[in-house]
Design a protein around this motif. Sequence first.
Motif, PDB file in Angstrom:
ATOM      1  N   SER A   1       0.821  -1.212   0.000  1.00 18.48           N
ATOM      2  CA  SER A   1       0.000   0.000   0.000  1.00 18.48           C
ATOM      3  C   SER A   1       0.855   1.262   0.000  1.00 18.48           C
ATOM      4  CB  SER A   1      -0.909   0.007   1.234  1.00 18.48           C
ATOM      5  OG  SER A   1      -1.763  -1.135   1.219  1.00 18.48           O
ATOM      6  N   CYS A   2       0.355   2.274  -0.707  1.00 15.45           N
ATOM      7  CA  CYS A   2       1.015   3.575  -0.737  1.00 15.45           C
ATOM      8  C   CYS A   2       0.585   4.386   0.484  1.00 15.45           C
ATOM      9  CB  CYS A   2       0.643   4.322  -2.021  1.00 15.45           C
ATOM     10  SG  CYS A   2       1.323   6.002  -2.110  1.00 15.45           S
ATOM     11  N   GLU A   3       1.556   4.945   1.199  1.00 17.97           N
ATOM     12  CA  GLU A   3       1.247   5.716   2.395  1.00 17.97           C
ATOM     13  C   GLU A   3       0.796   7.141   2.059  1.00 17.97           C
ATOM     14  OE1 GLU A   3       4.578   5.617   4.982  1.00 17.97           O
ATOM     15  OE2 GLU A   3       4.446   3.465   5.349  1.00 17.97           O
ATOM     16  N   MET A   4       0.952   7.543   0.789  1.00 21.07           N
ATOM     17  CA  MET A   4       0.617   8.906   0.408  1.00 21.07           C
ATOM     18  C   MET A   4      -0.779   9.027  -0.203  1.00 21.07           C
ATOM     19  SD  MET A   4       4.246  10.098  -1.223  1.00 21.07           S
ATOM     20  CE  MET A   4       5.788   9.805  -0.332  1.00 21.07           C
ATOM     21  N   CYS A   5      -1.346   7.906  -0.676  1.00 23.97           N
ATOM     22  CA  CYS A   5      -2.702   7.917  -1.225  1.00 23.97           C
ATOM     23  C   CYS A   5      -3.359   6.582  -0.907  1.00 23.97           C
ATOM     24  CB  CYS A   5      -2.677   8.198  -2.733  1.00 23.97           C
ATOM     25  SG  CYS A   5      -1.957   6.871  -3.740  1.00 23.97           S
ATOM     26  N   VAL A   6      -4.492   6.307  -1.528  1.00 16.16           N
ATOM     27  CA  VAL A   6      -5.277   5.117  -1.178  1.00 16.16           C
ATOM     28  C   VAL A   6      -4.954   3.903  -2.049  1.00 16.16           C
ATOM     29  CG1 VAL A   6      -7.199   6.497  -0.318  1.00 16.16           C
ATOM     30  CG2 VAL A   6      -7.131   5.857  -2.726  1.00 16.16           C
ATOM     31  N   LEU A   7      -4.066   4.033  -3.004  1.00 11.26           N
ATOM     32  CA  LEU A   7      -3.805   2.948  -3.935  1.00 11.26           C
ATOM     33  C   LEU A   7      -2.941   1.861  -3.310  1.00 11.26           C
ATOM     34  CD1 LEU A   7      -3.149   4.914  -7.254  1.00 11.26           C
ATOM     35  CD2 LEU A   7      -5.278   3.919  -6.431  1.00 11.26           C
ATOM     36  N   SER A   8      -3.136   0.617  -3.778  1.00 10.99           N
ATOM     37  CA  SER A   8      -2.317  -0.517  -3.343  1.00 10.99           C
ATOM     38  C   SER A   8      -1.959  -1.358  -4.560  1.00 10.99           C
ATOM     39  CB  SER A   8      -3.047  -1.357  -2.295  1.00 10.99           C
ATOM     40  OG  SER A   8      -4.302  -1.806  -2.797  1.00 10.99           O
ATOM     41  N   PHE A   9      -0.920  -2.208  -4.423  1.00 11.73           N
ATOM     42  CA  PHE A   9      -0.344  -2.893  -5.569  1.00 11.73           C
ATOM     43  C   PHE A   9      -0.003  -4.347  -5.240  1.00 11.73           C
ATOM     44  CE2 PHE A   9       0.367   1.597  -5.752  1.00 11.73           C
ATOM     45  CZ  PHE A   9       0.021   1.926  -7.044  1.00 11.73           C
ATOM     46  N   THR A  10       0.057  -5.159  -6.292  1.00 13.01           N
ATOM     47  CA  THR A  10       0.331  -6.588  -6.114  1.00 13.01           C
ATOM     48  C   THR A  10       1.798  -6.859  -5.831  1.00 13.01           C
ATOM     49  OG1 THR A  10       0.559  -6.836  -8.514  1.00 13.01           O
ATOM     50  CG2 THR A  10      -1.588  -7.337  -7.572  1.00 13.01           C
ATOM     51  N   THR A  11       2.702  -6.031  -6.344  1.00 12.90           N
ATOM     52  CA  THR A  11       4.138  -6.258  -6.136  1.00 12.90           C
ATOM     53  C   THR A  11       4.807  -5.019  -5.559  1.00 12.90           C
ATOM     54  OG1 THR A  11       4.833  -5.491  -8.337  1.00 12.90           O
ATOM     55  CG2 THR A  11       4.182  -7.805  -8.126  1.00 12.90           C
ATOM     56  N   LYS A  12       5.921  -5.243  -4.902  1.00  9.23           N
ATOM     57  CA  LYS A  12       6.691  -4.158  -4.298  1.00  9.23           C
ATOM     58  C   LYS A  12       7.273  -3.235  -5.375  1.00  9.23           C
ATOM     59  CE  LYS A  12       9.841  -3.586  -0.392  1.00  9.23           C
ATOM     60  NZ  LYS A  12      10.717  -4.303   0.572  1.00  9.23           N
ATOM     61  N   SER A  13       7.651  -3.822  -6.518  1.00 11.35           N
ATOM     62  CA  SER A  13       8.221  -3.022  -7.606  1.00 11.35           C
ATOM     63  C   SER A  13       7.171  -2.075  -8.197  1.00 11.35           C
ATOM     64  CB  SER A  13       8.791  -3.932  -8.699  1.00 11.35           C
ATOM     65  OG  SER A  13       7.796  -4.783  -9.228  1.00 11.35           O
ATOM     66  N   ASP A  14       5.908  -2.537  -8.283  1.00 10.19           N
ATOM     67  CA  ASP A  14       4.829  -1.672  -8.773  1.00 10.19           C
ATOM     68  C   ASP A  14       4.614  -0.493  -7.824  1.00 10.19           C
ATOM     69  OD1 ASP A  14       4.412  -3.232 -10.981  1.00 10.19           O
ATOM     70  OD2 ASP A  14       2.752  -4.371 -10.115  1.00 10.19           O
ATOM     71  N   LEU A  15       4.664  -0.772  -6.512  1.00 16.32           N
ATOM     72  CA  LEU A  15       4.521   0.296  -5.528  1.00 16.32           C
ATOM     73  C   LEU A  15       5.670   1.298  -5.652  1.00 16.32           C
ATOM     74  CD1 LEU A  15       3.348   1.684  -3.027  1.00 16.32           C
ATOM     75  CD2 LEU A  15       4.596   0.020  -1.614  1.00 16.32           C
ATOM     76  N   LYS A  16       6.886   0.785  -5.837  1.00 18.72           N
ATOM     77  CA  LYS A  16       8.067   1.648  -5.955  1.00 18.72           C
ATOM     78  C   LYS A  16       7.925   2.599  -7.144  1.00 18.72           C
ATOM     79  CE  LYS A  16      13.115   1.416  -6.140  1.00 18.72           C
ATOM     80  NZ  LYS A  16      14.296   0.515  -6.212  1.00 18.72           N
ATOM     81  N   ARG A  17       7.449   2.060  -8.290  1.00 20.34           N
ATOM     82  CA  ARG A  17       7.234   2.908  -9.468  1.00 20.34           C
ATOM     83  C   ARG A  17       6.147   3.950  -9.208  1.00 20.34           C
ATOM     84  NH1 ARG A  17       8.200  -1.941 -12.414  1.00 20.34           N
ATOM     85  NH2 ARG A  17       5.977  -2.430 -12.394  1.00 20.34           N
ATOM     86  N   HIS A  18       5.069   3.518  -8.510  1.00 23.96           N
ATOM     87  CA  HIS A  18       3.961   4.434  -8.220  1.00 23.96           C
ATOM     88  C   HIS A  18       4.397   5.594  -7.331  1.00 23.96           C
ATOM     89  CE1 HIS A  18       0.149   5.981  -6.695  1.00 23.96           C
ATOM     90  NE2 HIS A  18       0.622   5.778  -5.474  1.00 23.96           N
ATOM     91  N   ILE A  19       5.227   5.319  -6.320  1.00 21.83           N
ATOM     92  CA  ILE A  19       5.644   6.347  -5.365  1.00 21.83           C
ATOM     93  C   ILE A  19       6.366   7.493  -6.074  1.00 21.83           C
ATOM     94  CG2 ILE A  19       7.306   6.780  -3.482  1.00 21.83           C
ATOM     95  CD1 ILE A  19       6.395   4.152  -2.243  1.00 21.83           C
ATOM     96  N   ARG A  20       6.980   7.186  -7.215  1.00 20.23           N
ATOM     97  CA  ARG A  20       7.675   8.232  -7.971  1.00 20.23           C
ATOM     98  C   ARG A  20       6.725   9.304  -8.482  1.00 20.23           C
ATOM     99  NH1 ARG A  20      11.201   3.754 -11.210  1.00 20.23           N
ATOM    100  NH2 ARG A  20      12.700   3.318  -9.551  1.00 20.23           N
ATOM    101  N   ILE A  21       5.415   8.984  -8.570  1.00 22.13           N
ATOM    102  CA  ILE A  21       4.417   9.987  -8.946  1.00 22.13           C
ATOM    103  C   ILE A  21       4.366  11.067  -7.869  1.00 22.13           C
ATOM    104  CG2 ILE A  21       1.949  10.411  -9.326  1.00 22.13           C
ATOM    105  CD1 ILE A  21       1.734   7.576 -10.419  1.00 22.13           C
TER     106      ILE A  21
END
Length: 332
Positions: free
Chosen positions: A217-237
């Motif tokens: 899960s992203c601590e900055m918004c409500v989105l969550s992801f299946t893999t850690k790498s997907d979360l890492k890419r998302h956080i760059r937003i």
Amino acid sequence: MQKYMGDKPYICEVCGSSFKKKSTLEIHVRIHTGEKPYTCEVCGSSFTGKSQLTIHMRKYTGEKPYSCQLCNSSFITKQNLKRHIETHTEGRHSELCDVCGSSFTSKAVLKRHLKTHTGEKPFTCEVCSSSFTEKYVLARHMKIHTGEKPYSCEVCDSSFTRKDDLKGHVRRHNRVKNTENQTLEKPFSCGVCGSSFTEKSSLRVHMRIHTGEKPHSCEMCVLSFTTKSDLKRHIRIHTGEKPHCCDICDSAFSQKTHLKIHMQSHTGEKPYSCNVCTSAFTVKANLTVHMRKHTGEKPYSCEICGSSFARNENLKSHMQIHIRENFAPGFS
């Protein structure tokens, strides 16, 4: 109507993400607009949502409302407490971060990690003024300016600035070789769809497609992801980090695939060609959508009226028509 929209009727017109609540969509849209209406009166930092500001303010107030019942440690967010509890269940007692609850094998690793919270970047490039948290990251960055590519492929003439890039390149050679020899063993099979994998961990991640599990899960918004790498890419937003740089111009990208597509603007390469007309595309997905003009294929169908569409985005826009019709004022 939420049945047809997957219980997430509020759709972002920019990226297609969908949400259960209208208020959640409004917060999400700020990622695209850059709007940050909630400002910290102490340091001036701005945030897209009120909850993010509330969490941020705890750094100054010292409030840590989420406590561990096993060791009495307390944390700023519920997600940080959850990660901390895993250190008990997995037996990874070591150096703990007081901010997020993550655990590390040594104080040196913890010290590096803390820079992600403080934003400290003491190592600065004298050429372009980019700054970095670690000296080795700066050294790697400098190769962009010098053009140095010390890691060479023994199979072909390709060379790379980073060892990890060479490893990924060599794996592609190996995949081709294994496919040609038909020796690639995939002993781990999915009981739902029959897909098979070389590693058990890959199967475990794949199963989340069927279960819908999104543990990261992203601590900055409500989105969550299946893999850690997907979360890492998302956080760059949220952070604006763009680690993948073009060697020709000053462009930088958050994802490696975006850099790859960008490079084709310099080379003029359009490797995906239509075999019906003369159109060519830089991205395979664009060719797939284009081919539907020739085949007439419309794989996205409306379950309410039967209309079908070539693109999923068009179906989502169409569904909004039904929502407006059925939920207009006076509808009963």
